[in-house]
Each structure stands twice: as structure tokens, then as C-alpha cells.
Design an enzyme around this catalytic site. Structure first.
Site, PDB file in Angstrom:
ATOM      1  N   GLU A 181      -6.731  -3.499  16.375  1.00  0.00           N
ATOM      2  CA  GLU A 181      -5.780  -3.397  15.260  1.00  0.00           C
ATOM      3  C   GLU A 181      -6.476  -3.493  13.902  1.00  0.00           C
ATOM      4  O   GLU A 181      -5.838  -3.765  12.893  1.00  0.00           O
ATOM      5  CB  GLU A 181      -4.694  -4.475  15.354  1.00  0.00           C
ATOM      6  CG  GLU A 181      -4.146  -4.733  16.746  1.00  0.00           C
ATOM      7  CD  GLU A 181      -3.427  -3.550  17.368  1.00  0.00           C
ATOM      8  OE1 GLU A 181      -3.336  -2.493  16.719  1.00  0.00           O
ATOM      9  OE2 GLU A 181      -2.942  -3.679  18.510  1.00  0.00           O
ATOM     10  N   ASP A 318      -5.558   6.815  16.426  1.00  0.00           N
ATOM     11  CA  ASP A 318      -5.504   6.626  17.870  1.00  0.00           C
ATOM     12  C   ASP A 318      -5.760   7.961  18.560  1.00  0.00           C
ATOM     13  O   ASP A 318      -5.150   8.979  18.196  1.00  0.00           O
ATOM     14  CB  ASP A 318      -4.126   6.115  18.296  1.00  0.00           C
ATOM     15  CG  ASP A 318      -3.899   4.661  17.916  1.00  0.00           C
ATOM     16  OD1 ASP A 318      -4.879   3.914  17.848  1.00  0.00           O
ATOM     17  OD2 ASP A 318      -2.733   4.293  17.705  1.00  0.00           O
ATOM     18  N   TRP A 370      -4.639  -2.965  10.254  1.00  0.00           N
ATOM     19  CA  TRP A 370      -4.132  -1.638   9.901  1.00  0.00           C
ATOM     20  C   TRP A 370      -2.638  -1.537  10.205  1.00  0.00           C
ATOM     21  O   TRP A 370      -2.066  -0.460  10.186  1.00  0.00           O
ATOM     22  CB  TRP A 370      -4.936  -0.528  10.576  1.00  0.00           C
ATOM     23  CG  TRP A 370      -4.692  -0.276  12.042  1.00  0.00           C
ATOM     24  CD1 TRP A 370      -4.205  -1.126  12.987  1.00  0.00           C
ATOM     25  CD2 TRP A 370      -4.950   0.959  12.727  1.00  0.00           C
ATOM     26  NE1 TRP A 370      -4.151  -0.521  14.216  1.00  0.00           N
ATOM     27  CE2 TRP A 370      -4.604   0.766  14.089  1.00  0.00           C
ATOM     28  CE3 TRP A 370      -5.440   2.202  12.338  1.00  0.00           C
ATOM     29  CZ2 TRP A 370      -4.739   1.769  15.054  1.00  0.00           C
ATOM     30  CZ3 TRP A 370      -5.579   3.192  13.297  1.00  0.00           C
ATOM     31  CH2 TRP A 370      -5.231   2.976  14.636  1.00  0.00           C
ATOM     32  N   ASP A 429      -1.216  -5.676  22.343  1.00  0.00           N
ATOM     33  CA  ASP A 429      -0.181  -4.680  22.586  1.00  0.00           C
ATOM     34  C   ASP A 429       1.194  -5.303  22.727  1.00  0.00           C
ATOM     35  O   ASP A 429       2.200  -4.721  22.305  1.00  0.00           O
ATOM     36  CB  ASP A 429      -0.507  -3.889  23.858  1.00  0.00           C
ATOM     37  CG  ASP A 429      -1.835  -3.196  23.769  1.00  0.00           C
ATOM     38  OD1 ASP A 429      -1.879  -2.068  23.271  1.00  0.00           O
ATOM     39  OD2 ASP A 429      -2.845  -3.798  24.180  1.00  0.00           O
TER      40      ASP A 429
END
EC number: 2.4.1.18
Length: 502
Positions: A181, A318, A370, A429
Site C-alpha cells: 500500500e 496494480d 497511496w 487486504d
């Protein structure tokens, strides 16, 4: 004459999904991303390599994803999933002949690629690209934990375990990482230096938007690269980007009988979607690729004019955006990476940017990520406050269990299984999915399942019920058989080093 330097960074990651459900969230998520992103993106890299391109991009593959791309269980299941994709196309032909034809061809091509290129797992594929100089590979912690919220010992243990895992799979220890992240807290750069990490990613606001070069962090030799959001958000932002264009395939509009997506976006507020038209989509890919190249060149010229020397643009995404979320994404990537050198842009990796001299004055970084707000709120906000408390408990119990065992020369399978379950519980996650309300029920169930296993083992061990703990640990390992090298003794070693330093 070079306009400047461009680095594309792709972050490939999914949590551990094997043997934890299939649909709507579970193994299918892995196989969809594998079929629609990892296979076609690697195909793009192979084609570019055949045309002589080198240092094309920087590719992160998290250890937890690499474990699934290499695992015999998921390799067999992926092959069956691809075959089922082809069978679904056959069954759909009578109702949606155009869609069925496209899907059949795509499934057949994916099966051929998988059987020819991926049959021994993902690591030989990625290692081949790295050894040929096509990509730079990044490492990271074992299960993608949000590092700033962890005790230092646990954070260092998971990072070292992840780097060791990548070394075993790829033959060399990564010098760059994508911190999960892009999470950062002051002082983490010193941990990176000890672990042999030389470069990492932060989001642009952490550098106050000054992303035209990498910067050593707070007196260390570890450099931080920042995402250039002006360029990155041209592709995908919280509000807009190319994938929302009217001619691209709509990710959310399903034919529920087959699971296929036969519609194009058509419009953001259009309920009656128009049929997908590949020719229209191909034209949109060309237009948006040219727009992106023009955006990069314009940005580099602005930087040169302001700074008096060539600058750097880092765009990071991603990997799953390309193909899984944005069907046409791999085709767009191939065109962009072909057009940029023709436009006078030096395309390279993060390592290549350092070698080209794009490292400037040191900086002191603030806490950042982020995520939304570029702070920690996604992983530490009100919606997940209970999960943060659970993670603190998991880390505390793990450390107490390891510290409570006399030092010995042998490994303890129960403690190793405990470490794996703790690592799975600490995956970033779960909090992300809850905060974003994306399969939140599944995320809460998974986090609680691994937390409860940690509780169970750490209740049994102090009570002297070692045989029962060993049996339970073996049952957990039978389901979550990843990271067999993760050695809980490393946590004890880290404690000893800390005591000596103190």
C-alpha cells in the site's frame, strides 16, 4: 535527444485465496486475474523482448501471489478453470454467438500459453524476463501487511521472510520493494537498509509532488521514488481514466448465465449498454495510447523547463488493472511502451533511473500511503478499528509465544505454523476490502479465521498442551501450505539483536 526518463511500475498482488472459497470471492479471483492480466501482460513483455526492448518496466510480484502462481494445487486448478472458460463459450454460442466466438478464441489462446509457458509455475516466467534484462523485479513482505501499524520486530520478520522467499524463487535477492500500500512510517528506511533494500515506492504527495527524481531518505542510502500523479491519474484515478471510455468493455455489466461481459461502457449513466465492438475498442486503445505518450512528453518538457535538466516520471499501477479490470489494458500497454521510445523518452526501470543519475537531495518523509487521503485511514480508520485491535493482538501473541520458548537449535513446526497464520491475519487486504466495502464480509471472515487460529495456538502452548497444538497446527498447514521456509526462530533472533543493541 532524450526528453527525459519514464519508469512504469506494476504491482502484482492478491491475498492468499487457495482453498478459501471460490465464488464470488476466493479462488476465482486468482484465476480471473491470472487469465486476464498475468498471462497477457507477460505476453506483451515477451513480444517487446523479441523486438529488442530491454529495461521495459519494473514488476513487483508479492511473495503471497508468487506462492500461488507456483503451487501445484493452483496450477492444476488454473488449468481446469481455463478449460471451463472454453466450455462456457461453447454453451453460450446459441444465445450470444459473437461473444462466444471471442471468448472461445481467448480461452484457447490462454490454454496454449499456460501449457507452454506457465506449466512449471510463475517463477520461471518472471526469472526469465529478469535474467534477459526485460524487467526489474521487486520484492516485499510475505503477506502484504500494512507495515506502519506493526511492531518493528514483526514488520522486519515479515519483510525478511518475503525477501528470502523471492530469493528462493528467482535466484537473487531484490534490491527494490513495493512496500504494501506504499505504507511508510519514519524509520522504516533504516530497516530497509539492514535488509538490503536500496529503493522503494511512495505516493507523490509524500514528496510534496516533487517526483522528478528519487531521493535518499533521512540520511540513509535508501532512495524513495514517488508516483507522478499528474501522469498516473491520466490512466486511472479515483474519479476518471481511460478504462471508463465508452468503447471499452464494461467490467460490471455481465451476462449472468455465462459470466461473460458482452457490453461496452457506452456511458457512465447508461443502463442499457450497447454490445461490445472490438474494432471500436481497438481505435480507442490507439487514441488513448497516443494521448498518454503526449502527456508524458509534455510533463517531461515542463520538468526540464522548470529544473534546467531532464527529469523523471514514474507511473505506477496494480498489474490487475491491465486485463482483469480494463480488458484492453494489455494492448494499451504494448502500444505505449512501443511509442514512448519513438517519442524520445528514455524508458527504463527504477534501477535504471538510479544508474542514469536521477537521484537528488535527501528528504524526510512523512507517514503516508497511496490510499484515500494518502494517509493511513484506509487501514486505521473507524470502519476497521476493531480489525486494527485484532492485528495488535495477533502480533502481541506471536511475539509472546516465540519469546516464551527456550532457544534451541531445531525448528518448531507449531511455531512456524503460528507465524504463517499471523502473517495471513495481518494482510492489508482485509482492512482495505472492509473500508472500501468490497467483499467486506469475505474479508472479515478471513481475518477472523486466521486471528482465531493464532488465538487457539497461543492458548494451547502456554497451557502445556503441545501435542494438541501440534495437531491443530498441522491441520492449518494442510490448508495454508505456503512459506515453508518461514522460520519463527528469526523472531527470537531479532529480539536478541535488539537486546544487544540496547
Amino acid at each position: 535527444m532524450s526528453e527525459g526518463t519514464f519508469c512504469l511500475v506494476l504491482h502484482s498482488h492478491l491475498p492468499w485465496l487457495a482453498r478459501h472459497g471460490s465464488w464470488p470471492v476466493g479462488e476465482d479471483w486468482l484465476y480471473q486475474a491470472w487469465a486476464h492480466s498475468y498471462l497477457p501482460v507477460v505476453d506483451v513483455l515477451h513480444r517487446l523482448a523479441e523486438r529488442g526492448h530491454r529495461d521495459v518496466l519494473t514488476l513487483g510480484v508479492t511473495p503471497v501471489l508468487a506462492a500461488q502462481l507456483d503451487h501445484p494445487y493452483t496450477l492444476r486448478a488454473m488449468h481446469a478453470w481455463l478449460a471451463d472458460w472454453q466450455l462456457r463459450a461453447h454453451a453460450t454460442h446459441a444465445r450470444l454467438p459473437d461473444t462466444a466466438y471471442r471468448e472461445h478464441r481467448a480461452a484457447a489462446a490462454a490454454l496454449e500459453t499456460f501449457e507452454h509457458t506457465w506449466r512449471h509455475g510463475g517463477s520461471p516466467v518472471f526469472r526469465g524476463l529478469a535474467d534477459a534484462g526485460v524487467v526489474e523485479l521487486l520484492g516485499g513482505p510475505v503477506t502484504h501487511p500494512f507495515g506502519p501499524l506493526l511492531p518493528g520486530r514483526v514488520r522486519r520478520f515479515l519483510l525478511d521472510g518475503g525477501l528470502r522467499d523471492t530469493t528462493r524463487r528467482l535466484g537473487s535477492r531484490p534490491e527494490g520493494i513495493w512496500a504494501p500500500e506504499c505504507g511508510y512510517a519514519p524509520g522504516m528506511e533504516r530497516e530497509y537498509a539492514v535488509a538490503g533494500v536500496r529503493r522503494f515506492l511512495v505516493d507523490g504527495p509524500a514528496l510534496h509532488g516533487d517526483t522528478a527524481a528519487a531521493h535518499p531518505v533521512d540520511g540513509s542510502d535508501v532512495v524513495a521514488f514517488g508516483r507522478d500523479l499528474e501522469v498516473t491519474y491520466r490512466v486511472w484515478s479515483p474519479r476518471s481514466g481511460y478504462p471508463g471510455g465508452p468503447d471499452y468493455r464494461d467490467f460490471h455489466a455481465f451476462d449472468h448465465a455465462s459470466g461473460f461481459k458482452p457490453f461496452r461502457v457506452t456511458g457512465k449513466r447508461v443502463a442499457a449498454k450497447a454490445p461490445y465492438a472490438p474494432d471500436r475498442a481497438a481505435l480507442a486503445v490507439g487514441k488513448d495510447a497516443q494521448d498518454f505518450v503526449a502527456t508524458v512528453v509534455r510533463r517531461l518538457r515542463e520538468l526540464h523547463a522548470r529544473r534546467g535538466k531532464p527529469g523523471l516520471v514514474v507511473a505506477a499501477y496494480d498489474t490487475e488493472l491491465f486485463g482483469h479490470w480494463w480488458h484492453e489494458g494489455p494492448a494499451w500497454l504494448e502500444q505505449v511502451l512501443t511509442l514512448l521510445p519513438d517519442a524520445g523518452v528514455h524508458v527504463t526501470t527504477l534501477r535504471g533511473a538510479v544508474e542514469a543519475g536521477h537521484v537528488e537531495e535527501p528528504v524526510v518523509l512523512p507517514p503516508s500511503s497511496w490510499g484515500s487521503g494518502k494517509d493511513w485511514r484506509v487501514w486505521d480508520g473507524a470502519a476497521v478499528r476493531d480489525m486494527v485491535a485484532d492485528n495488535t493482538e495477533v502480533a502481541t501473541r506471536l511475539l509472546a509465544a516465540v519469546d516464551g520458548v527456550p532457544r534451541s537449535t531445531g525448528r518448531d513446526a507449531t511455531l512456524d505454523a503460528l507465524a504463517v497464520q499471523a502473517a495471513l491475519a495481518l494482510s492489508s487486504d482485509w482492512a482495505f476490502m472492509v473500508t472500501k466495502d468490497s467483499a467486506a464480509h469475505y474479508a472479515r471472515r478471513r481475518a477472523a479465521e486466521h486471528r482465531d487460529r493464532v488465538r487457539e495456538l497461543t492458548d494451547l502452548l502456554p497451557a502445556g498442551r503441545h501435542e494438541e497444538a501440534a495437531r491443530r497446527a498441522a491441520s492449518f498447514t494442510a490448508q495454508d501450505d505456503l512459506f515453508g521456509h518461514l522460520d519463527a526462530r528469526q523472531l527470537a533472533t531479532a529480539r536478541a539483536r535488539t537486546l544487544v543493541t540496547a
